[in-house]
Design a protein around this motif. Structure first.
Motif, PDB file in Angstrom:
ATOM      1  N   GLY B 310       0.838  -1.191   0.000  1.00  0.00           N
ATOM      2  CA  GLY B 310       0.000   0.000   0.000  1.00  0.00           C
ATOM      3  C   GLY B 310       0.871   1.238   0.000  1.00  0.00           C
ATOM      4  N   THR B 311       0.225   2.393  -0.039  1.00  0.00           N
ATOM      5  CA  THR B 311       0.990   3.633  -0.053  1.00  0.00           C
ATOM      6  C   THR B 311       1.261   4.075   1.379  1.00  0.00           C
ATOM      7  N   VAL B 313       2.717   6.922   3.908  1.00  0.00           N
ATOM      8  CA  VAL B 313       3.084   8.334   4.044  1.00  0.00           C
ATOM      9  C   VAL B 313       3.821   8.473   5.374  1.00  0.00           C
ATOM     10  N   VAL B 332       6.158   9.783   0.255  1.00  0.00           N
ATOM     11  CA  VAL B 332       4.955   9.019  -0.077  1.00  0.00           C
ATOM     12  C   VAL B 332       5.459   7.795  -0.840  1.00  0.00           C
ATOM     13  N   PRO B 334       4.950   3.977  -2.431  1.00  0.00           N
ATOM     14  CA  PRO B 334       4.091   2.826  -2.755  1.00  0.00           C
ATOM     15  C   PRO B 334       4.816   1.536  -2.390  1.00  0.00           C
ATOM     16  N   SER B 622      -2.123  15.222   0.191  1.00  0.00           N
ATOM     17  CA  SER B 622      -3.085  14.175  -0.134  1.00  0.00           C
ATOM     18  C   SER B 622      -3.918  14.613  -1.335  1.00  0.00           C
ATOM     19  N   LYS B 629     -12.102   9.910  -1.146  1.00  0.00           N
ATOM     20  CA  LYS B 629     -11.027   9.155  -0.502  1.00  0.00           C
ATOM     21  C   LYS B 629      -9.690   9.533  -1.127  1.00  0.00           C
ATOM     22  N   VAL B 630      -8.652   9.308  -0.331  1.00  0.00           N
ATOM     23  CA  VAL B 630      -7.309   9.647  -0.797  1.00  0.00           C
ATOM     24  C   VAL B 630      -6.896   8.701  -1.913  1.00  0.00           C
ATOM     25  N   PRO B 632      -3.904   7.192  -3.238  1.00  0.00           N
ATOM     26  CA  PRO B 632      -2.498   7.091  -2.823  1.00  0.00           C
ATOM     27  C   PRO B 632      -1.547   7.251  -3.997  1.00  0.00           C
ATOM     28  N   SER B 635      -0.752  10.896  -4.464  1.00  0.00           N
ATOM     29  CA  SER B 635      -0.253  11.702  -3.338  1.00  0.00           C
ATOM     30  C   SER B 635       1.237  11.947  -3.519  1.00  0.00           C
TER      31      SER B 635
END
Lengths: 292, 699
Positions: B310-311, B313, B332, B334, B622, B629-630, B632, B635
């Motif tokens: 997942g991303t 931060v 940020v 991934p 973000s 929703k963010v 990712p 971002s």
């Protein structure tokens, strides 16, 4: 030979010291100690049991058919009473002799002188609020009684000049010579005046004011806890800080005492305990001589 | 006030001696029976108040002596107040330029910017009533100042509302702007007041100094007043993270990354045991310590293994100093998720290294790889439920049946990744017929560039000639890494048709051989992706499988085809710049939020990309999608300009020479103020106190 305080202190006992002083005084006077004496008729008194029979005046009995007793007055002899303050403060000493030792020595020497010239010498000692009296007599044997009494004196109690004055009024006949030896440190400011009133009763009063050099100069440096010699008082001071003020106070006390004596026609002698005592007595006698 | 020997101030503790003696002197006085105690008592009462005063005076004098001597030995000097040092000429139109760059955030309790603001207020206060003035707050993109006027309240308001930024400020440009504003005023005398930390990064000393139009129209230098917010400090110590690289650390396991900090020490003293950490939220994932020499840089690598994909931060941090803003840097990242791959082996072999799937299997299951591999032969593999996998690899598979082909097409359509490699077993007609929908380009025929036995094979074999390193799949293969690709020799490869007739333009050739034939073609299909390698993944048609580039490329194929290797360039943006966002397909962006939650301005570009910014603060930004929703993948993190971390100051003489010796004057900064030595006065005071103490003692 003038004796200094250190030398005197080495002589144990009042007798020796007093004698030494007396001899010093005599050598200073250069006079014969044997003075002439005479007895002068003073008055008649009706006989009472107990009067000496040898003094009955038979001529008066022949004239009046009553018994009279002749009373005489010694013309040249005097009755002197040494009033010695033996309160606790008199025990203070910073040098060789305490004030009381100086007082008893002076008193003893004077007694010597008096008895030697057929004068009557007596003693009134005040210590711890109690009186110890030795009536004045001129006999040589009486001298030992006087000196023994002086020798056995210990300083204690508080100075009470007022009660001393009252006592002397009671016991002293008129025209006596009263010699007060005291440091005059009485809490009662009026006490001295009471002593001086003796003069009003035709007594010849002399005050020997005894002062220790430390009381005169206040030579203390370090912080000191001063304790009262006649009570429970105590005070912690830095003497250097109060010296000036103390000396002012004490000198004022001396001056006022001297002035009060002068005003009451009382002889006043300031005696430092480190002084030569024969010198003191010579000075005193000289002044007496001048007064006639 | 400054001290020549400040350590001597320790001696001032001696001033406590009289107090301690007073408190702890427990000497017992000597008891002494004394007759005339009444006189002592009366004397003490009489002198008590005087003695108290005397003791107090003695105590004060002794304390003064013991205090004055060590302070005097510390050699104090009094610096004159800024206002008194300023030389006031005749009235002049004045422009105050207040530096609001990042470096002004440096703080030793009070920030340089707060000091600078006070200096600006003082400058306003020092103005004569007849002097018009204006204020320019110098930021990265400063606004033109209002014309000089007499509304002091408004100017004070500008100063009060000014805030330090996170960006660089070009003071030379700001002074030019202020000079232009001054030209609008008819008053002949002009004055520029510069309130700054005088950091070298703010001035462009190679450019000409600011000038204003003189009475004759010729440019003349205005009077320049420099107000030093750093108050004459020689060095403003600072260390900063000037660079950060985040790379996969395959040796440490899947989802492991190596964070390489570059730390620079701009101070005058070496930094030892400086704490460096990688943090996500409140948790510290890795921590280490670095030593940085004076003026030097040090790299520190910390490895972090993330528990899941997942991303992520987070931020890397250093122990904060006087400028904490440059001691942290957001990232940020991934992180690839665990992948399940089905390898359909079209040409199994008893000898492992001759097995078609041997090298692929080894590459995908190498340490650090997030891929979990299941290998099946063609018959079994094609009957598997593809939906249980993220990726299907067809290695030299003859041809799937029609049903299997449809299953594969559906799998790709629904987001699966499909990798196809060639081999002798591949049937081109059946592939084109059944898998045409998912093939990036139809297969044509096999071309042999050289036979293995051919002695000239070394020169005849085909090599990769053109690789799209700009594409995310090949982006790591630049520089020396490219040699691993180009060095591979291909004896045979499948030629492809020019384009996909079913969906023209959908396929993309990412690598070609020397003859221009495609080596790697990719295509998006529905939600999924397909990649086609026109040679084999074993050693039958090429030696690519034994090249160093094979392993990472196969892993990138797996990541790319499953969408975990984002097909976007890393968005690198500095404070003051704008970020370009490229949403995928129909993805919508509704908002971009700054680290403090503020919304960032977003502009749509003709090519469909979005420009967010300029960003004003460092940290993670973000990007919100249509559902709020963010997203990712979009971002990004904004970083500071490392140049602003360098707080080296321009020497006063340099600035004086630059602005012109006749026109410049420094109205602040201790270095240029005449110092008044105080120690002689203190010694005199101590002597007087000593004399009075002696006098008092004697009294």
């Amino acid at each position: 030979m003038l004796l200094d305080a250190q030398t005197l202190a080495r002589l144990r006992g009042v007798k020796l010291r007093a004698r030494a002083v007396m001899e010093g005084v005599l050598s200073g006077l250069h006079k014969s100690p044997h003075q002439g004496q005479s007895v002068e008729f003073a008055e008649h008194k009706e006989y009472a049991p107990g009067d000496e029979l040898r003094h009955l005046d038979w001529k008066a009995y022949g004239k009046f058919d009553k018994y009279y007793v002749k009373r005489f007055e010694h013309e040249t002899n005097l009755r002197a009473v040494m009033v010695v303050d033996a309160s606790a403060s008199m025990g203070y000493r910073s040098g060789a002799l305490s004030k009381l030792e100086v007082a008893t020595t002076l008193a003893g020497a004077l007694c010597y002188l008096l008895v030697r010239q057929q004068d009557a010498a007596g003693l009134a000692l005040m210590a711890g609020g109690k009186w110890r009296d030795v009536p004045p007599r001129a006999s040589a044997g009486h001298l030992n009684v006087l000196l023994d009494t002086l020798e056995s004196t210990e300083p204690k109690g508080a100075t009470d000049l007022a009660s001393a004055a009252d006592h002397l009024v009671e016991v002293l006949p008129r025209r006596s010579t009263v010699i007060v030896l005291s440091d005059l440190l009485d809490e009662n400011q009026e006490a001295l005046k009471r002593i001086l009133t003796l003069r009003q009763r035709k007594n010849d009063v002399t005050v020997f004011h005894l002062v220790d050099p430390a009381e005169l100069t206040f030579p203390f440096d370090d912080p000191t806890l001063f304790l009262d010699m006649e009570g429970e008082g105590r005070i912690e001071v830095n003497p250097r800080e109060i010296k000036e003020s103390y000396l002012e106070e004490f000198n004022a006390f001396l001056a006022s005492t001297k002035a009060a004596c002068a005003e009451a026609d009382v002889d006043y002698e300031l005696v430092r305990t480190d002084e030569k005592l024969d010198d003191v007595l010579l000075r005193y006698l000289a002044r007496r001589g001048r007064r006639g | 006030m400054t001290f020549g020997n400040p350590w001597m101030l320790l001696g001032a503790l001696g001033a406590l001696i009289p107090l301690l003696v007073h408190l702890f002197d427990r000497r017992r006085p000597r008891p002494h029976p004394f007759g005339p105690l009444a006189f002592v008592l009366r004397s003490q009462k009489r002198t008590a108040s005087r003695l108290k005063l005397k003791r107090l005076l003695l105590y004060t004098l002794r304390t003064l002596i013991l205090l004055a001597i060590p302070i005097a030995l510390a050699r104090p000097e009094l610096k004159q107040d800024a206002a008194t040092a300023q030389v006031v000429k005749g009235p002049a139109a004045t422009a105050i330029v207040l530096d609001a760059s990042l470096s002004m955030r440096w703080s030793d309790g009070t920030s340089l910017f707060e000091r600078g603001r006070d200096e600006a207020r003082d400058a306003l206060k020092d103005l004569l009533p007849e002097e018009p003035a204006t204020v320019l707050v110098c930021t990265e993109s400063p606004a033109a100042p209002p014309p000089p006027g007499f509304d002091r309240g408004r100017l004070r308001g500008i100063v009060d509302e000014a805030r330090p930024t996170f960006g660089a400020a070009d003071l030379s440009r700001c002074m030019d702007m202020a000079a232009r504003a001054l030209e609008e005023n008819p008053m002949p005398a002009k004055r520029l007041v510069v309130v700054s930390d005088m950091a070298a990064a703010g001035f462009r000393l190679e450019a000409p100094p600011p000038t204003v139009k003189g009475p004759t129209g010729a440019p003349v230098k205005p009077e320049v007043v420099l107000r030093d917010a750093a108050e004459g400090r020689e060095v403003l110590a600072n260390h900063a993270i000037v660079d950060l690289k985040v790379e996969p650390a395959l040796q440490a396991g899947p989802r492991s990354f190596q964070f390489t900090f570059t730390v620079r020490n701009f101070g005058a003293e070496a930094v030892k045991d400086l704490e460096a950490a990688v943090r996500v939220g409140e948790s510290t994932l890795a921590k280490g310590f670095v030593d940085v020499p004076v003026g030097g840089t040090t790299q520190k690598a910390l490895t972090v293994r993330f528990p899941q994909g997942g991303t992520v931060v987070g931020q890397v941090t250093l122990a904060p100093d006087s400028l904490p803003e440059d001691d942290r840097r957001a990232f940020v990242l991934p992180v690839p998720r665990a992948l399940k791959a089905l390898v359909v082996n079209g040409s199994p072999h008893a000898t492992r290294y001759r097995d078609e799937a041997f090298f692929v299997d080894a590459a995908l299951t190498a340490p650090g790889s997030p891929v979990e591999v299941s290998t099946r032969d063609a018959e079994v593999g094609l009957r598997e439920d593809f939906s249980a996998y993220d990726l299907v690899l067809l290695l030299n598979v003859a041809a799937p049946s029609a049903d299997e082909a449809k299953k594969l097409a559906d799998f790709v359509e629904n987001g699966g990744g499909l990798f196809i490699s060639m081999g002798d077993r591949v049937n081109t007609e059946e592939y084109n017929a059944r898998l045409g929908a998912v093939l990036p380009r139809p297969l044509r025929l096999v071309r042999t560039s050289a036979e293995r036995e051919d002695p000239d094979a070394e020169t005849k074999t085909a090599r990769l000639a053109k690789v799209s390193v700009e594409h995310v799949l090949f982006s790591p293969f630049t520089g020396r890494a490219e040699e691993g690709l180009i060095g591979a020799r291909f004896y045979k490869y499948m030629l492809l048709e020019a384009d996909n007739p079913g969906s023209p333009g959908a396929s993309q050739v990412l690598a070609t051989y020397e003859d221009g034939a495609p080596a790697v073609a990719v295509m998006r299909k529905g939600k999924g992706r397909v990649a086609l390698l026109t040679s084999t993944v074993d050693r039958d048609w090429s030696d690519f499988a034994i090249r160093t580039s094979f392993l990472p490329l196969m892993q990138r194929f797996a990541a790319y085809l499953t969408g975990s290797l984002e097909e976007r360039e890393e968005i690198r943006v500095r404070v003051g710049e704008s970020a370009t966002l490229r949403p995928e397909g129909t993805q919508k962006v509704t908002a971009v939020r700054a680290p403090d939650g503020a919304e960032v301005q977003v502009k749509e570009q003709p090519d469909g990309s979005l420009v967010a910014g300029p960003v004003t603060e460092p940290g993670a930004y973000s990007v919100l999608g249509a559902d709020g929703k963010v997203v990712p993948a979009l971002s990004f993190a904004a970083t500071l300009d490392p140049a602003e971390s360098d707080l080296s100051r321009v020497p006063q003489e340099t600035l004086t020479a630059y602005f012109g010796e006749e026109t410049v004057k420094a109205s602040s900064g201790d270095a240029d103020k005449p110092a008044v030595p105080l120690w002689t006065w203190l010694i005199l005071a101590a002597c007087l106190a000593f004399f009075f103490e002696g006098t008092l003692l004697r009294k």
